[in-house]
Motif scaffolding. Structure first.
Motif, PDB file in Angstrom:
ATOM      1  N   ALA A  82       0.867  -1.172  -0.043  1.00  0.00           N
ATOM      2  CA  ALA A  82      -0.138  -0.112   0.082  1.00  0.00           C
ATOM      3  C   ALA A  82       0.834   1.131   0.174  1.00  0.00           C
ATOM      4  CB  ALA A  82      -1.035  -0.106   1.207  1.00  0.00           C
ATOM      5  N   PRO A  83       0.574   2.180  -0.658  1.00  0.00           N
ATOM      6  CA  PRO A  83       1.453   3.496  -0.728  1.00  0.00           C
ATOM      7  C   PRO A  83       1.492   4.211   0.598  1.00  0.00           C
ATOM      8  CG  PRO A  83      -0.787   3.767  -1.797  1.00  0.00           C
ATOM      9  CD  PRO A  83      -0.475   2.357  -1.465  1.00  0.00           C
ATOM     10  N   ASP A  84       0.672   3.984   1.594  1.00  0.00           N
ATOM     11  CA  ASP A  84       0.735   4.631   2.838  1.00  0.00           C
ATOM     12  C   ASP A  84       1.594   3.602   3.860  1.00  0.00           C
ATOM     13  OD1 ASP A  84      -1.045   2.486   3.221  1.00  0.00           O
ATOM     14  OD2 ASP A  84      -2.330   3.419   3.999  1.00  0.00           O
ATOM     15  N   GLY A  85       2.209   2.588   3.389  1.00  0.00           N
ATOM     16  CA  GLY A  85       3.264   1.925   4.054  1.00  0.00           C
ATOM     17  C   GLY A  85       2.439   0.513   4.359  1.00  0.00           C
ATOM     18  N   GLY A  86       3.295  -0.250   5.468  1.00  0.00           N
ATOM     19  CA  GLY A  86       3.087  -1.542   5.646  1.00  0.00           C
ATOM     20  C   GLY A  86       3.915  -2.541   5.078  1.00  0.00           C
ATOM     21  N   GLU A  87       3.567  -3.785   5.529  1.00  0.00           N
ATOM     22  CA  GLU A  87       4.234  -4.874   4.979  1.00  0.00           C
ATOM     23  C   GLU A  87       3.877  -5.150   3.496  1.00  0.00           C
ATOM     24  OE1 GLU A  87       7.137  -7.758   4.902  1.00  0.00           O
ATOM     25  OE2 GLU A  87       6.925  -6.219   6.539  1.00  0.00           O
ATOM     26  N   ALA A  88       4.783  -5.344   2.725  1.00  0.00           N
ATOM     27  CA  ALA A  88       4.723  -5.889   1.348  1.00  0.00           C
ATOM     28  C   ALA A  88       4.173  -7.461   1.380  1.00  0.00           C
ATOM     29  CB  ALA A  88       5.979  -5.719   0.401  1.00  0.00           C
ATOM     30  N   CYS A  89       3.425  -7.872   0.416  1.00  0.00           N
ATOM     31  CA  CYS A  89       2.951  -9.068   0.489  1.00  0.00           C
ATOM     32  C   CYS A  89       3.328  -9.656  -0.972  1.00  0.00           C
ATOM     33  CB  CYS A  89       1.540  -8.978   0.525  1.00  0.00           C
ATOM     34  SG  CYS A  89       0.738 -10.456   0.695  1.00  0.00           S
ATOM     35  N   ARG A  90       3.822 -10.904  -1.135  1.00  0.00           N
ATOM     36  CA  ARG A  90       3.860 -11.707  -2.314  1.00  0.00           C
ATOM     37  C   ARG A  90       2.596 -12.218  -2.646  1.00  0.00           C
ATOM     38  NH1 ARG A  90       6.115 -16.369  -0.236  1.00  0.00           N
ATOM     39  NH2 ARG A  90       8.166 -15.461  -0.154  1.00  0.00           N
ATOM     40  N   VAL A  91       2.242 -11.814  -3.897  1.00  0.00           N
ATOM     41  CA  VAL A  91       0.881 -11.994  -4.377  1.00  0.00           C
ATOM     42  C   VAL A  91       0.809 -13.512  -4.711  1.00  0.00           C
ATOM     43  CG1 VAL A  91      -0.772 -11.505  -6.321  1.00  0.00           C
ATOM     44  CG2 VAL A  91       0.953  -9.876  -5.615  1.00  0.00           C
ATOM     45  N   ALA A  92       1.747 -14.347  -5.189  1.00  0.00           N
ATOM     46  CA  ALA A  92       1.856 -15.817  -5.499  1.00  0.00           C
ATOM     47  C   ALA A  92       3.186 -16.244  -5.916  1.00  0.00           C
ATOM     48  CB  ALA A  92       0.829 -16.166  -6.831  1.00  0.00           C
ATOM     49  N   THR A  93       3.582 -17.444  -5.762  1.00  0.00           N
ATOM     50  CA  THR A  93       4.748 -17.778  -5.996  1.00  0.00           C
ATOM     51  C   THR A  93       4.553 -18.456  -7.557  1.00  0.00           C
ATOM     52  OG1 THR A  93       5.319 -18.266  -3.785  1.00  0.00           O
ATOM     53  CG2 THR A  93       6.659 -19.615  -5.526  1.00  0.00           C
ATOM     54  N   VAL A  94       5.413 -17.873  -8.576  1.00  0.00           N
ATOM     55  CA  VAL A  94       5.615 -18.350  -9.650  1.00  0.00           C
ATOM     56  C   VAL A  94       6.887 -19.077 -10.042  1.00  0.00           C
ATOM     57  CG1 VAL A  94       5.564 -17.905 -12.183  1.00  0.00           C
ATOM     58  CG2 VAL A  94       4.110 -16.785 -10.461  1.00  0.00           C
ATOM     59  N   ALA A  95       6.925 -20.182 -10.268  1.00  0.00           N
ATOM     60  CA  ALA A  95       8.258 -21.231  -9.744  1.00  0.00           C
ATOM     61  C   ALA A  95       9.112 -20.745 -10.962  1.00  0.00           C
ATOM     62  CB  ALA A  95       7.892 -22.683 -10.292  1.00  0.00           C
ATOM     63  N   THR A  96       8.698 -20.261 -12.165  1.00  0.00           N
ATOM     64  CA  THR A  96       9.688 -19.887 -13.114  1.00  0.00           C
ATOM     65  C   THR A  96      10.121 -18.367 -13.151  1.00  0.00           C
ATOM     66  OG1 THR A  96       7.966 -19.614 -14.678  1.00  0.00           O
ATOM     67  CG2 THR A  96       9.130 -21.721 -14.963  1.00  0.00           C
ATOM     68  N   GLY A  97       9.489 -17.616 -11.982  1.00  0.00           N
ATOM     69  CA  GLY A  97       9.746 -16.367 -11.818  1.00  0.00           C
ATOM     70  C   GLY A  97       9.111 -15.115 -12.612  1.00  0.00           C
ATOM     71  N   VAL A  98       9.168 -14.067 -12.577  1.00  0.00           N
ATOM     72  CA  VAL A  98       8.314 -12.989 -12.934  1.00  0.00           C
ATOM     73  C   VAL A  98       9.453 -11.772 -13.359  1.00  0.00           C
ATOM     74  CG1 VAL A  98       6.857 -10.865 -12.645  1.00  0.00           C
ATOM     75  CG2 VAL A  98       6.353 -13.188 -11.384  1.00  0.00           C
ATOM     76  N   GLU A  99       9.273 -11.299 -14.671  1.00  0.00           N
ATOM     77  CA  GLU A  99      10.107 -10.120 -15.121  1.00  0.00           C
ATOM     78  C   GLU A  99       9.280  -9.060 -15.268  1.00  0.00           C
ATOM     79  OE1 GLU A  99      12.787 -11.283 -18.526  1.00  0.00           O
ATOM     80  OE2 GLU A  99      13.580 -12.968 -17.253  1.00  0.00           O
ATOM     81  N   ALA A 100       9.123  -8.619 -16.496  1.00  0.00           N
ATOM     82  CA  ALA A 100       8.243  -7.486 -16.740  1.00  0.00           C
ATOM     83  C   ALA A 100       6.820  -7.531 -16.466  1.00  0.00           C
ATOM     84  CB  ALA A 100       8.456  -6.671 -18.195  1.00  0.00           C
ATOM     85  N   PHE A 101       6.378  -6.464 -15.995  1.00  0.00           N
ATOM     86  CA  PHE A 101       4.658  -6.746 -15.746  1.00  0.00           C
ATOM     87  C   PHE A 101       3.878  -5.387 -16.056  1.00  0.00           C
ATOM     88  CE2 PHE A 101       6.026  -4.978 -11.726  1.00  0.00           C
ATOM     89  CZ  PHE A 101       5.317  -4.174 -11.379  1.00  0.00           C
ATOM     90  N   ARG A 102       2.641  -5.445 -16.269  1.00  0.00           N
ATOM     91  CA  ARG A 102       1.656  -4.581 -16.684  1.00  0.00           C
ATOM     92  C   ARG A 102       0.312  -4.807 -15.625  1.00  0.00           C
ATOM     93  NH1 ARG A 102       2.715  -0.474 -20.108  1.00  0.00           N
ATOM     94  NH2 ARG A 102       4.291  -0.612 -21.843  1.00  0.00           N
ATOM     95  N   TRP A 103      -0.216  -3.635 -15.199  1.00  0.00           N
ATOM     96  CA  TRP A 103      -1.507  -4.010 -14.435  1.00  0.00           C
ATOM     97  C   TRP A 103      -2.821  -3.929 -15.578  1.00  0.00           C
ATOM     98  CZ3 TRP A 103      -2.832  -4.559  -9.390  1.00  0.00           C
ATOM     99  CH2 TRP A 103      -2.053  -4.066  -8.549  1.00  0.00           C
ATOM    100  N   PHE A 104      -3.718  -4.749 -15.285  1.00  0.00           N
ATOM    101  CA  PHE A 104      -4.943  -4.387 -16.101  1.00  0.00           C
ATOM    102  C   PHE A 104      -5.569  -3.279 -15.624  1.00  0.00           C
ATOM    103  CE2 PHE A 104      -4.285  -8.750 -17.402  1.00  0.00           C
ATOM    104  CZ  PHE A 104      -4.771  -8.984 -18.439  1.00  0.00           C
ATOM    105  N   PRO A 105      -6.492  -2.707 -16.560  1.00  0.00           N
ATOM    106  CA  PRO A 105      -7.274  -1.531 -16.053  1.00  0.00           C
ATOM    107  C   PRO A 105      -8.181  -1.815 -14.931  1.00  0.00           C
ATOM    108  CG  PRO A 105      -7.450  -1.875 -18.289  1.00  0.00           C
ATOM    109  CD  PRO A 105      -6.437  -3.025 -17.934  1.00  0.00           C
TER     110      PRO A 105
END
Length: 667
Positions: free
Chosen positions: A103-126
């Protein structure tokens, strides 16, 4: 009493914070960016996310737990910020980079999911609920469990060999993951469910550097457009097409393909009726300029910038009303931010921000945040207004204010073919025209790049000038940002025009009363390293052997036939005008190895073992040849560096050896 300015040194260079590309909040009030700091003592880097108010003020550190938190993007709703990191959370340590939300007001970051092959570039859906991202997967396997098992098996294998029958198998400093290809996947941020949109197909993204510019999501979230190589055999110089995925069904269709054109960096307009992209007519020339193009919803496309002799660079960003597109492009050694009106269509773009060097930007409504730098300062964040660029941070100011800086300027020469050629000069602090100063030619790589008014972390001109020498860099024929004709002029005759241009620069220096003609050296990296080896071989053949007291050759090309070991081996015959088996004499005539018998000037040779663009055998062969012939030479070889020296302690050694070599021969 104020302290006297300090001499800029390597430790100060590495003490500076390095700001990454910004992402704006939906309301344009804040920007988020990664900030990387290095420890010379620990020889490590740490990257954290920071929030910057677009009105200015003190930035706020958002993340602290991770070592390399990067590539942040604000969600469309403004409620979360996604970023890529490797962390330990819930007792599980990430083996590959994963997506995290905070959250932009702070707090603990949360892993959304574990993708075995990893994550590179990404984009948000609208909708702010889903994220599309790139992951390297085994293309014939189905399901996340199968991918995870394949990765586990691969890491558990006892053999170390890389085995392939692909033409394209490594890039810059890494191998293409063996047996894997980059796919587009979708992650549901609520459920954590992951879906491979390209599973079971022959489609994949760019094997070299798949990134956020490789794909874009439609405003309604139903489709994703992506650039891809349609050829069965992937090659670095292949022309890419544009494809489109229906997210719900997974069906894929080819949106735009032309064997003579390369299409890349697609971006939807806000209304979804047009698609902007970068188009390059490779069928005309391998050095053809990247141009701005637009595709409408009826399947018609056109190049917008056909009459503009400059190159458009991603990312492309539409204005809020879809009436214009903003982008970055070089012009005569500078990199600006441009604005191209489409309704009505303008003949050329308007200058939105004048560099220096525009390194990155983001827009939301009327707000434009810019990452920019100059020879005079490292990358900084500013917001554009009617009064120009307004700073919104001062992370490095305290350190920078304590340093002594040299001014810089450009001069124009008459170079090869009687054409004007640009040369940049960076003067030492306290420069006095009444004194005599040594000079250092710094020859840029590429060759199709340019030296400009920009900050360079690895070849820092201010740091070089702080040694008490005038630094000069010629944008020789073949350089980018001066038009296609200038860029293409060296094809099939590498070394010839460039040598004339560099020598014209040295002639200009020698005409200045404040230059000590007995203390001129030349240096270069990559193609610049090729050039100093070429110049050394021309001693007595057009280059006075006493003209330069010493050369420094970093990651330099020495033998174009042996350079077929490079990752870009299919590209070099286009530049040289022939493959070595087709016209051995033509290729040899453009290689420094063919005239190394004339080399007499002391040379420092530097190379990294992990360099796949210019394999280290090039540097070792050059060094060995010089030693065998009795020419004074010194070798600095890094077993853990690639084409660039990236580790703090190695960089410090690099600069120490660089300056010591000059001091030894041009004191």
């Amino acid at each position: 009493m104020p302290k006297s300015p300090q001499a800029f040194d390597v430790d100060t260079l590495w003490a500076l914070a390095r700001i990454g590309e910004p992402s704006l909040s939906p309301d344009g009030a804040q920007a988020v960016a990664s900030v990387t700091r290095f420890s010379m003592e620990d020889n490590k880097a740490q990257s954290s996310l920071y929030l910057f108010s677009t009105l200015g003020g003190e930035p706020r550190r958002l993340t602290e737990a991770g070592d390399k938190d990067g590539a942040p993007q604000w969600s469309p709703t403004g409620e979360q910020i996604a970023f890529v990191a490797r962390r330990e959370q819930g007792g599980a340590k990430d083996e590959e980079a994963q997506l995290y939300l905070i959250a932009p007001d702070g707090g603990e970051a949360c892993r959304v999911a574990t993708v075995a092959t990893g994550v590179e570039a990404f984009r948000w859906f609208p909708d702010g609920r889903r994220i599309a991202f790139v992951s390297w997967v085994w293309p014939r396997l189905k399901g996340a469990k199968a991918q995870a098992q394949a990765l586990k098996d691969f890491k558990a294998r006892k053999e170390s060999a890389y085995v392939t029958d692909e033409l394209l198998y490594r890039h810059w400093d890494h191998h293409i993951p063996m047996g894997r290809v980059p796919h587009l996947l979708v992650l549901d941020c609520v459920s954590g469910k992951v879906q491979d949109l390209m599973e079971g197909t022959d489609y994949s993204l760019d094997w070299k550097e798949p990134g956020t510019h490789s794909f874009d999501i439609s405003p309604d979230g139903r489709r994703i457009v992506f650039s891809f190589d349609p050829a069965a055999e992937k090659r670095a110089e292949n022309c890419f097409a544009l494809g489109e995925i229906e997210v719900k069904t997974g069906s894929i269709r080819v949106l735009l393909q032309d064997p003579a054109w390369d299409f890349d960096a697609p971006r939807h307009s806000h209304a979804g009726r047009h698609l902007a992209f970068v188009a390059t007519e490779r069928g005309r020339s391998h050095t053809a300029p990247a141009q701005l193009a637009v595709l409408d919803d009826q399947g018609h496309w056109a190049v917008v910038s056909a009459q503009w002799d400059r190159e458009v660079e991603a990312p492309l960003r539409w204005t809020e009303d879809d009436a214009a597109i903003r982008f970055q492009a070089e012009d005569e050694g500078r990199r600006h931010l441009w604005h191209w009106e489409l309704t009505p269509l303008a003949d050329e773009p308007a200058l939105l921000f004048e560099g220096g060097h525009a390194a990155g930007f983001d827009t939301r409504g009327e707000t434009v945040v810019l990452l920019h730098d100059s020879v005079q300062f490292p990358p900084r964040l500013s917001v554009l207004s009617e009064d120009g660029a307004q700073r919104i941070e001062a992370l490095n100011d305290a350190v920078l204010d304590a340093q002594a800086w040299g001014r810089h300027e450009e001069v124009w020469l008459t170079g090869a073919q009687g054409e004007p050629v640009q040369m940049w000069l960076v003067f030492p602090p306290g420069f006095d025209k009444k004194k005599k100063w040594p000079a250092l030619q710094v020859i840029h790589g590429g060759p199709h790049t340019a030296f400009g008014d920009s900050w360079h972390w690895r070849w820092n001109s201010q740091l070089m000038a702080a040694q008490g020498q005038v630094v000069a860099c010629v944008n020789y024929h073949g350089s980018s940002s001066f038009g296609h004709g200038f860029k293409d002029s060296i094809s099939g005759r590498w070394g010839q025009l460039e040598l004339q241009d560099v020598e014209a620069g040295t002639d200009w220096l020698l005409q200045q009363r404040w230059i000590d003609r007995r203390r001129i050296c030349a240096s270069g990296g990559s193609y610049g390293g090729y050039m100093v080896a070429w110049m050394n071989g021309h001693s007595g053949r057009g280059v006075d052997p006493q003209r330069y007291r010493a050369y420094i050759c970093h990651a330099g090309c020495f033998d174009w036939q042996a350079m077929f070991a490079t990752d870009g081996y299919t590209w070099f015959p286009q530049e040289l005008g022939a493959a070595y088996w087709e016209d051995p004499a033509k290729v040899a005539a453009q290689s420094p190895i063919s005239m190394v018998q004339h080399a007499v000037t002391p040379t420092l040779v530097i190379h990294g073992q992990l360099d796949y663009r210019v394999p280290d055998a090039q540097g070792l062969a050059y060094y060995n040849t010089l030693k065998a012939r009795g020419v004074p030479a010194r070798l600095v070889w890094f077993p853990d560096e690639n084409h660039w020296v990236l580790k703090a302690r190695n960089s410090k050694l690099w600069y120490q050896e660089f300056f010591a070599w000059i001091a030894r021969h041009a004191a």
